[in-house]
Scaffold this motif. Structure first.
Motif, PDB file in Angstrom:
ATOM      1  N   ALA A  35       7.730  79.723  33.732  1.00  0.00           N
ATOM      2  CA  ALA A  35       8.544  80.108  32.583  1.00  0.00           C
ATOM      3  C   ALA A  35       9.932  80.556  33.012  1.00  0.00           C
ATOM      4  CB  ALA A  35       7.844  81.222  31.811  1.00  0.00           C
ATOM      5  N   LYS A  36      10.022  81.261  34.138  1.00  0.00           N
ATOM      6  CA  LYS A  36      11.333  81.704  34.615  1.00  0.00           C
ATOM      7  C   LYS A  36      12.180  80.528  35.089  1.00  0.00           C
ATOM      8  CE  LYS A  36      10.355  86.501  35.789  1.00  0.00           C
ATOM      9  NZ  LYS A  36      10.497  87.567  36.802  1.00  0.00           N
ATOM     10  N   MET A  37      11.543  79.415  35.397  1.00  0.00           N
ATOM     11  CA  MET A  37      12.279  78.200  35.754  1.00  0.00           C
ATOM     12  C   MET A  37      12.684  77.413  34.511  1.00  0.00           C
ATOM     13  SD  MET A  37      12.518  77.911  39.143  1.00  0.00           S
ATOM     14  CE  MET A  37      12.644  76.174  39.565  1.00  0.00           C
ATOM     15  N   GLY A  38      12.449  77.985  33.334  1.00  0.00           N
ATOM     16  CA  GLY A  38      12.881  77.351  32.095  1.00  0.00           C
ATOM     17  C   GLY A  38      11.896  76.358  31.525  1.00  0.00           C
ATOM     18  N   LYS A  39      10.632  76.401  31.960  1.00  0.00           N
ATOM     19  CA  LYS A  39       9.652  75.426  31.505  1.00  0.00           C
ATOM     20  C   LYS A  39       8.736  76.013  30.435  1.00  0.00           C
ATOM     21  CE  LYS A  39      11.468  72.708  34.406  1.00  0.00           C
ATOM     22  NZ  LYS A  39      12.531  71.813  33.871  1.00  0.00           N
ATOM     23  N   LYS A  40       8.239  75.133  29.571  1.00  0.00           N
ATOM     24  CA  LYS A  40       7.243  75.507  28.577  1.00  0.00           C
ATOM     25  C   LYS A  40       5.892  75.506  29.278  1.00  0.00           C
ATOM     26  CE  LYS A  40       5.283  74.248  24.075  1.00  0.00           C
ATOM     27  NZ  LYS A  40       5.258  73.233  22.989  1.00  0.00           N
ATOM     28  N   VAL A  41       5.261  76.687  29.333  1.00  0.00           N
ATOM     29  CA  VAL A  41       4.085  76.870  30.177  1.00  0.00           C
ATOM     30  C   VAL A  41       2.899  77.303  29.332  1.00  0.00           C
ATOM     31  CG1 VAL A  41       3.096  78.142  32.124  1.00  0.00           C
ATOM     32  CG2 VAL A  41       5.524  77.509  32.147  1.00  0.00           C
ATOM     33  N   ALA A  42       1.753  76.683  29.580  1.00  0.00           N
ATOM     34  CA  ALA A  42       0.479  77.128  29.029  1.00  0.00           C
ATOM     35  C   ALA A  42      -0.358  77.705  30.157  1.00  0.00           C
ATOM     36  CB  ALA A  42      -0.262  75.970  28.374  1.00  0.00           C
TER      37      ALA A  42
ATOM     38  N   GLY B  52       0.879  80.758  44.063  1.00  0.00           N
ATOM     39  CA  GLY B  52       1.040  80.438  42.653  1.00  0.00           C
ATOM     40  C   GLY B  52       2.495  80.260  42.282  1.00  0.00           C
ATOM     41  N   GLN B  53       3.343  81.176  42.733  1.00  0.00           N
ATOM     42  CA  GLN B  53       4.777  81.063  42.451  1.00  0.00           C
ATOM     43  C   GLN B  53       5.359  79.819  43.109  1.00  0.00           C
ATOM     44  OE1 GLN B  53       7.147  84.449  43.575  1.00  0.00           O
ATOM     45  NE2 GLN B  53       9.067  83.453  43.081  1.00  0.00           N
ATOM     46  N   SER B  54       4.986  79.552  44.353  1.00  0.00           N
ATOM     47  CA  SER B  54       5.532  78.390  45.055  1.00  0.00           C
ATOM     48  C   SER B  54       5.107  77.093  44.371  1.00  0.00           C
ATOM     49  CB  SER B  54       5.075  78.401  46.512  1.00  0.00           C
ATOM     50  OG  SER B  54       5.610  79.512  47.206  1.00  0.00           O
ATOM     51  N   ALA B  55       3.859  77.041  43.907  1.00  0.00           N
ATOM     52  CA  ALA B  55       3.375  75.845  43.216  1.00  0.00           C
ATOM     53  C   ALA B  55       4.154  75.600  41.937  1.00  0.00           C
ATOM     54  CB  ALA B  55       1.881  75.985  42.915  1.00  0.00           C
ATOM     55  N   ALA B  56       4.393  76.664  41.166  1.00  0.00           N
ATOM     56  CA  ALA B  56       5.133  76.508  39.912  1.00  0.00           C
ATOM     57  C   ALA B  56       6.577  76.097  40.161  1.00  0.00           C
ATOM     58  CB  ALA B  56       5.084  77.808  39.118  1.00  0.00           C
ATOM     59  N   THR B  57       7.183  76.628  41.209  1.00  0.00           N
ATOM     60  CA  THR B  57       8.555  76.241  41.537  1.00  0.00           C
ATOM     61  C   THR B  57       8.622  74.761  41.892  1.00  0.00           C
ATOM     62  OG1 THR B  57       8.972  78.476  42.359  1.00  0.00           O
ATOM     63  CG2 THR B  57      10.539  76.761  43.011  1.00  0.00           C
ATOM     64  N   ALA B  58       7.668  74.294  42.686  1.00  0.00           N
ATOM     65  CA  ALA B  58       7.622  72.864  43.025  1.00  0.00           C
ATOM     66  C   ALA B  58       7.381  72.018  41.783  1.00  0.00           C
ATOM     67  CB  ALA B  58       6.523  72.614  44.060  1.00  0.00           C
ATOM     68  N   ALA B  59       6.529  72.484  40.882  1.00  0.00           N
ATOM     69  CA  ALA B  59       6.270  71.743  39.648  1.00  0.00           C
ATOM     70  C   ALA B  59       7.542  71.606  38.817  1.00  0.00           C
ATOM     71  CB  ALA B  59       5.177  72.438  38.836  1.00  0.00           C
ATOM     72  N   ALA B  60       8.303  72.695  38.712  1.00  0.00           N
ATOM     73  CA  ALA B  60       9.551  72.654  37.944  1.00  0.00           C
ATOM     74  C   ALA B  60      10.550  71.697  38.583  1.00  0.00           C
ATOM     75  CB  ALA B  60      10.142  74.059  37.837  1.00  0.00           C
ATOM     76  N   LEU B  61      10.648  71.709  39.912  1.00  0.00           N
ATOM     77  CA  LEU B  61      11.569  70.790  40.586  1.00  0.00           C
ATOM     78  C   LEU B  61      11.132  69.344  40.390  1.00  0.00           C
ATOM     79  CD1 LEU B  61      12.241  72.677  43.956  1.00  0.00           C
ATOM     80  CD2 LEU B  61      13.769  72.458  41.994  1.00  0.00           C
ATOM     81  N   ALA B  62       9.821  69.085  40.439  1.00  0.00           N
ATOM     82  CA  ALA B  62       9.330  67.724  40.220  1.00  0.00           C
ATOM     83  C   ALA B  62       9.696  67.237  38.821  1.00  0.00           C
ATOM     84  CB  ALA B  62       7.820  67.672  40.428  1.00  0.00           C
ATOM     85  N   ILE B  63       9.599  68.122  37.828  1.00  0.00           N
ATOM     86  CA  ILE B  63       9.989  67.761  36.467  1.00  0.00           C
ATOM     87  C   ILE B  63      11.490  67.490  36.402  1.00  0.00           C
ATOM     88  CG2 ILE B  63      10.207  68.640  34.108  1.00  0.00           C
ATOM     89  CD1 ILE B  63       7.602  70.185  34.591  1.00  0.00           C
TER      90      ILE B  63
ATOM     91  N   THR C 253      19.061  79.568  25.599  1.00  0.00           N
ATOM     92  CA  THR C 253      18.528  80.752  26.289  1.00  0.00           C
ATOM     93  C   THR C 253      18.257  80.522  27.768  1.00  0.00           C
ATOM     94  OG1 THR C 253      16.276  80.120  25.680  1.00  0.00           O
ATOM     95  CG2 THR C 253      17.447  81.580  24.160  1.00  0.00           C
ATOM     96  N   ILE C 254      18.298  79.278  28.216  1.00  0.00           N
ATOM     97  CA  ILE C 254      17.978  78.979  29.614  1.00  0.00           C
ATOM     98  C   ILE C 254      19.262  78.553  30.333  1.00  0.00           C
ATOM     99  CG2 ILE C 254      16.638  77.533  31.160  1.00  0.00           C
ATOM    100  CD1 ILE C 254      14.608  77.216  28.915  1.00  0.00           C
ATOM    101  N   PRO C 255      19.742  79.362  31.280  1.00  0.00           N
ATOM    102  CA  PRO C 255      20.956  78.994  31.991  1.00  0.00           C
ATOM    103  C   PRO C 255      20.683  77.960  33.074  1.00  0.00           C
ATOM    104  CG  PRO C 255      20.129  81.058  32.839  1.00  0.00           C
ATOM    105  CD  PRO C 255      19.218  80.671  31.694  1.00  0.00           C
ATOM    106  N   ALA C 256      21.719  77.246  33.455  1.00  0.00           N
ATOM    107  CA  ALA C 256      21.635  76.460  34.678  1.00  0.00           C
ATOM    108  C   ALA C 256      21.575  77.425  35.858  1.00  0.00           C
ATOM    109  CB  ALA C 256      22.840  75.532  34.798  1.00  0.00           C
ATOM    110  N   ALA C 257      21.116  76.962  36.999  1.00  0.00           N
ATOM    111  CA  ALA C 257      21.021  77.827  38.175  1.00  0.00           C
ATOM    112  C   ALA C 257      21.631  77.114  39.371  1.00  0.00           C
ATOM    113  CB  ALA C 257      19.580  78.207  38.460  1.00  0.00           C
ATOM    114  N   VAL C 258      22.553  77.775  40.026  1.00  0.00           N
ATOM    115  CA  VAL C 258      23.153  77.284  41.256  1.00  0.00           C
ATOM    116  C   VAL C 258      22.730  78.229  42.378  1.00  0.00           C
ATOM    117  CG1 VAL C 258      25.287  76.691  42.463  1.00  0.00           C
ATOM    118  CG2 VAL C 258      25.122  76.375  39.987  1.00  0.00           C
ATOM    119  N   ILE C 259      22.208  77.677  43.456  1.00  0.00           N
ATOM    120  CA  ILE C 259      21.733  78.502  44.561  1.00  0.00           C
ATOM    121  C   ILE C 259      22.601  78.266  45.789  1.00  0.00           C
ATOM    122  CG2 ILE C 259      19.818  78.932  46.134  1.00  0.00           C
ATOM    123  CD1 ILE C 259      17.922  78.312  43.934  1.00  0.00           C
ATOM    124  N   PHE C 260      23.127  79.344  46.327  1.00  0.00           N
ATOM    125  CA  PHE C 260      23.871  79.327  47.584  1.00  0.00           C
ATOM    126  C   PHE C 260      22.921  79.810  48.674  1.00  0.00           C
ATOM    127  CE2 PHE C 260      26.844  79.804  44.174  1.00  0.00           C
ATOM    128  CZ  PHE C 260      27.962  79.080  44.533  1.00  0.00           C
TER     129      PHE C 260
END
Length: 926
Positions: free
Chosen positions: A48-55, A509-520, A705-712
């Motif tokens: 959800a914090k990655m901006g995804k609709k989560v069940a 769990g967090q790492s899996a969700a982050t990878a899922a969001a990137l795959a999407i 409500t969901i910002p873009a994210a730039v990571i340095f």
């Protein structure tokens, strides 16, 4: 019926009964998480914090798995030392534990309690490692409530509940028929049921040592025995002809061979001896003496310890197995041709009840049985201990989640083995770290020449924290492409015994969700996710992926070696912000007579950043003298201890030779206030840090409500803050972003990343799709990565504004009476918002669906692009007075065809209606 224009966008429908049936179509999500475990919660929150609709689909209403079901004495590896490997949401959980207890009136009595291999409360990093179950539950509830995660309860259909399209899961179905469509799926269950349903390869039981070149996998019949010596294994003591007691097997296979045995399960019981908050355990209604003959004989043979009782706050315990006859129901989770994973849900529930019966019966037995009292005295064993009244109030004060220590384990392209745990093989694609002992509970009890012996219990130390491979969380290439598995990950049996701990599960769990969001975001499979982008995103969210990020070489005033203390200092823990458990202060006295010399053991010659730690106060000195002896001489400076408290303060980078030739001397000579001596740290600096930039969330909606994210990101030295500069280009207006890009960011000391969220401000007029490019600038303080030197984000209008931009010319767009949401430019009675909502010039087509004896369904069309608009159903009997229509909580699933969704809402009536007419209208709001 035709729409009419009102101050709010509404659509009328006069009731017209017709017969139709709602078809079952699953609800659509970006990420579907199955498993209400600790890792399931962090996966859902992270998604959800990655901006995804989560069940989050949980088999039970109890969320948090073992972490909220009695396992409050956190399993932490004794080899952690000063390496803080907990990061991200896992660290956030333990930080919230700390904050909870630090705010309680009894904080002074709990803050010094013991945790596993460390203090229970790390006051340097504000982390709490012991907690009551109800506190953990509240924390998880809060973390979920702070997100948009939708929570459902239900059991996966184990006979066909995973629907595949080629190599991708399209939906999962529960036993009650509800289904959930998703782009990505995370199996966070303890059993791996979704993984199995998707046809992913897995293993159950113990591999032979030869499979992965291990030495402690497979059957492990140790020379020693955890069962009390002399415990007779026959029904009639000393009589082999009488047969073996129930649960005792005749023998075992050779060491190192494979089998399907599972290590034993148990409940982590929460007990208390506080009479005001205690219910004593009653004799189970179906109690039989023969079921507890082993317990009785164990007492009579001399066993007195049956529980491992680790202290929790407020007089409670985390009670675990201890010894060969204890809370573990050894050998009861598998048998000839079956194991826990092959059972259906009802069979698992029944077996879980058997485990509860064993544990409750065991405690009643050792507290009350006449044979026990005859052996140990009238008070029995563990007298006065019972279940806490304020825990597990909906399950009879008994924990609801059985500790399924091991079930299925995926077999992927990378199998973690004991070699990873030992550090002889290092995974190059870390998504988090583990550090616990390679631990397996016993799998069986067997007859050993007339006495009972156990088999399968192994505990092998891990020399240092080690990384877990991303590939161990995803199926093999060629298998399922949109599934991640953070618990039943790809490991050997013994490696799983180290990696299976709850803090690691949260991390995975967090790492899996982050990878899922990137795959999407990238439109790719989990196997093709860029590890560089994944690692960057994880580090930006605080995950610790390697030991270099965990710590340098720390010398503390509490250490037995490496510290020389001169003069009379006072140890204290009053002011927070110190390293370890206390710090020293000079009391403002004896100036020039007190000093502390910190001498590190430098592992190899090279450049090291030296940092110093203290806690701040207004009475501290602003001119504490520091003398640093290094490989090229001596450097003198002063530090201001009224500022920068509770952090590692950068003294500078110096050359040091291997060994103990360098040191840092702190004294109170010539100071103008109190002096603190706490700890010093040396961190290796091989070269300038290398910086890169990426966009895990590459777009944002104006006014959304969901910002873009730039990571340095930076690689290399992290001890000091690093300012990174960038140039801005593209056709997007930077002033329309919040915060407005300023041309530089600062990566904090100790961090490898800085996440810059960029939200687009809602504009007066649509602007169309624009891009903003951030390109890294060169500086003397860092190097640029070979790739990832620039990042592009896309700024878009919301869907309605995009529709208006394509429909109206610039003059019309600036005229609200023509292009506004409630404007009706052609006078047809259909406002713009309704045209957009339906995708039709005539507005939404609606109808009433009627099935005899069933609720009425209000049916309407909506184009997919309008999914962000709100709507409700209203009713009236006279077309003048309107009120919201009750809508039943279980909506009919949404059907979609060529970009148009057919939505059915069950209104609060059962056909046929009573006499009279009723009108319904669809109310659409921006």
């Amino acid at each position: 019926m035709q729409p009419v224009s009102l101050p709010r966008s509404v659509f009328f429908l006069t009731l017209a009964l017709s017969t139709a049936f709602a078809s079952a179509h699953p609800e659509e999500f970006d990420v579907v998480v199955y498993g209400g475990t600790s890792g399931g919660v962090t996966a859902a929150v992270a998604g959800a914090k990655m901006g995804k609709k989560v069940a989050l689909v949980s088999p039970t209403t109890h969320l948090g798995g073992l972490t909220t079901s009695g396992l409050g004495w956190t399993d932490m590896g004794k080899n952690l030392g000063k390496n803080l490997i907990i990061g991200g949401l896992s660290r956030e959980f333990y930080h919230r534990v700390y904050l909870h207890y630090a705010a309680q009136p009894n904080w002074n009595s709990v803050k010094s309690m013991a945790g596993q291999h460390m203090a229970a409360f790390d006051q340097t990093n504000q982390l709490g490692y012991i907690f009551e179950p109800k506190v953990a539950t509240k924390i998880y509830d809060d973390m979920l409530a702070e997100t948009t995660v939708k929570i459902f309860t239900g059991l996966l259909d184990l006979t066909g509940g995973v629907t595949m399209n080629g190599r991708r899961i399209t939906s999962i179905k529960l036993e009650d028929g509800r289904a959930f469509r998703g782009k990505m799926f995370i199996d966070a269950s303890y059993e791996g049921d979704v993984m199995a349903g998707a046809g992913v390869g897995f293993h159950v039981g113990r591999e032979a040592n030869s499979v992965y070149g291990e030495t402690i996998n497979g059957v492990y019949n140790a020379a020693g025995n955890e069962v009390v010596a002399g415990l007779d294994s026959y029904k009639v003591k000393g009589n082999p002809a009488s047969g073996l007691l129930p649960g005792i097997r005749a023998g075992v296979a050779a060491n190192g061979t494979a089998d399907g045995n599972l290590q034993a399960y148990c409940y982590r019981m929460c007990l208390t001896n506080n009479a005001a908050n205690r219910v004593m355990i009653a004799k189970p209604a179906n109690y039989r003496d023969e079921d507890f003959e082993l317990v009785l004989r164990a007492v009579e043979t001399g066993q007195t310890q049956f529980l491992k009782m680790d202290a929790m706050p407020n007089g409670k315990t985390d009670s675990n197995n201890s010894g060969g006859i204890s809370l573990d129901y050894i050998g009861k989770n598998w048998g000839p041709g079956w194991d826990w994973t092959t059972l259906n849900h009802a069979e698992r529930a029944a077996l879980a009840e058997e485990h509860a019966y064993w544990q409750l019966g065991l405690i009643w037995t050792i507290q009350n049985h006449p044979r026990v009292l005859a052996k140990v005295g009238a008070k029995g064993l563990y007298s006065g201990w019972g279940l806490p009244l304020d825990e597990f109030t909906d399950t009879g004060n008994f924990p609801p989640q059985l500790y399924v220590r091991e079930a299925r384990r995926m077999v992927s392209d990378y199998v973690m083995t004991t070699k990873n745990c030992a550090g002889t093989v290092v995974a190059p694609d870390s998504v988090g770290m583990a550090a616990y002992t390679m631990d397996s509970h016993n799998t069986q009890l067997f007859n050993n020449n007339g006495t009972v012996k156990n088999e399968g219990g192994v505990g092998a130390a891990v020399p240092a924290p080690y990384p877990i491979s991303y590939r161990s969380l995803i199926p093999k290439t060629g298998q399922c492409e949109n599934l991640l598995v953070p618990w039943c990950l790809s490991t050997s049996h013994m490696a799983f015994g180290s990696a299976r701990m709850e803090p690691v599960f949260m991390t995975m769990g967090q790492s899996a969700a982050t990878a899922a969001a990137l795959a999407i975001n990238e439109g790719t499979s989990v196997q093709q996710v860029s590890y560089e982008k994944l690692a960057s995103a994880l580090r930006a969210d605080g995950q610790v992926l390697d030991l270099a990020a965990a710590s340098g070489t720390i010398v503390d005033t509490e250490d037995a070696t490496g510290v020389v203390i001169t003069g009379s200092w006072t140890a204290s823990s009053t002011t927070p912000g110190f390293n370890a458990t206390n710090y020293l202060h000079d009391g403002g006295e004896g100036r020039g007579q007190k000093s502390v010399r910190f001498t590190p053991v430098i592992p190899s010659s090279g450049n090291y950043r030296v940092s110093l730690r203290w806690n701040s106060n207004a009475n501290r000195a602003t001119n504490v003298p520091i003398t640093l002896t290094h490989g090229n001489g001596v450097a003198n400076s002063t530090v201001n201890q009224q500022a920068n408290g509770g952090v590692w303060f950068d003294i500078g980078v110096f050359s040091f030779n291997a060994g103990t030739g360098g040191n840092l001397l702190l004294s109170n000579t010539g100071v103008n206030g109190h002096v603190i001596a706490d700890a010093a740290m040396w961190t290796r600096v091989d070269q300038l840090p290398t910086v890169g930039i990426s966009t895990p969330v590459p777009s944002t909606i104006r006014g959304g409500t969901i910002p873009a994210a730039v990571i340095f990101t930076r690689e290399g030295d992290t001890a000091a803050p690093l300012q990174v500069f960038y140039e801005i280009s593209g056709n997007a207006d930077p002033s329309g972003l919040k915060p407005q890009p300023a041309g530089s960011v600062t990566i904090a000391a100790g961090r490898r990343e800085f996440k810059l969220p960029l939200a687009a401000i809602s504009p007066a007029l649509p602007q169309g799709e624009k891009t903003l490019v951030l390109r890294l600038s060169t500086r003397d303080s860092y190097l640029l990565a070979e790739e990832n030197r620039s990042a592009t984000i896309v700024v878009r209008d919301n869907p309605f504004d995009s529709w208006r931009l394509n429909r109206f010319n610039p003059t019309q767009l600036s005229t609200p009476s023509i292009s506004g949401p409630f404007a009706d430019p052609d006078g047809s009675g259909v406002v713009n918002l309704l045209r957009f909502f339906s995708g039709r010039e005539s507005g939404p087509r609606t109808s009433i669906i009627h099935t005899q004896g069933a609720p009425l369904y209000f049916q309407f069309e909506r184009q997919t692009a309008a999914a962000g608009l709100g709507y409700s159903v209203q009713e009236s009997e006279d077309l003048l007075h309107w009120s919201d229509t009750p809508v039943l909580p279980r909506h009919a699933p949404v059907e979609e065809h060529e970009g148009v969704q057919l939505i059915q809402l069950p209104v609060g009536y059962v056909a046929p209606l009573a006499e009279g007419r009723k009108f319904f209208r669809l109310n659409v709001v921006p």
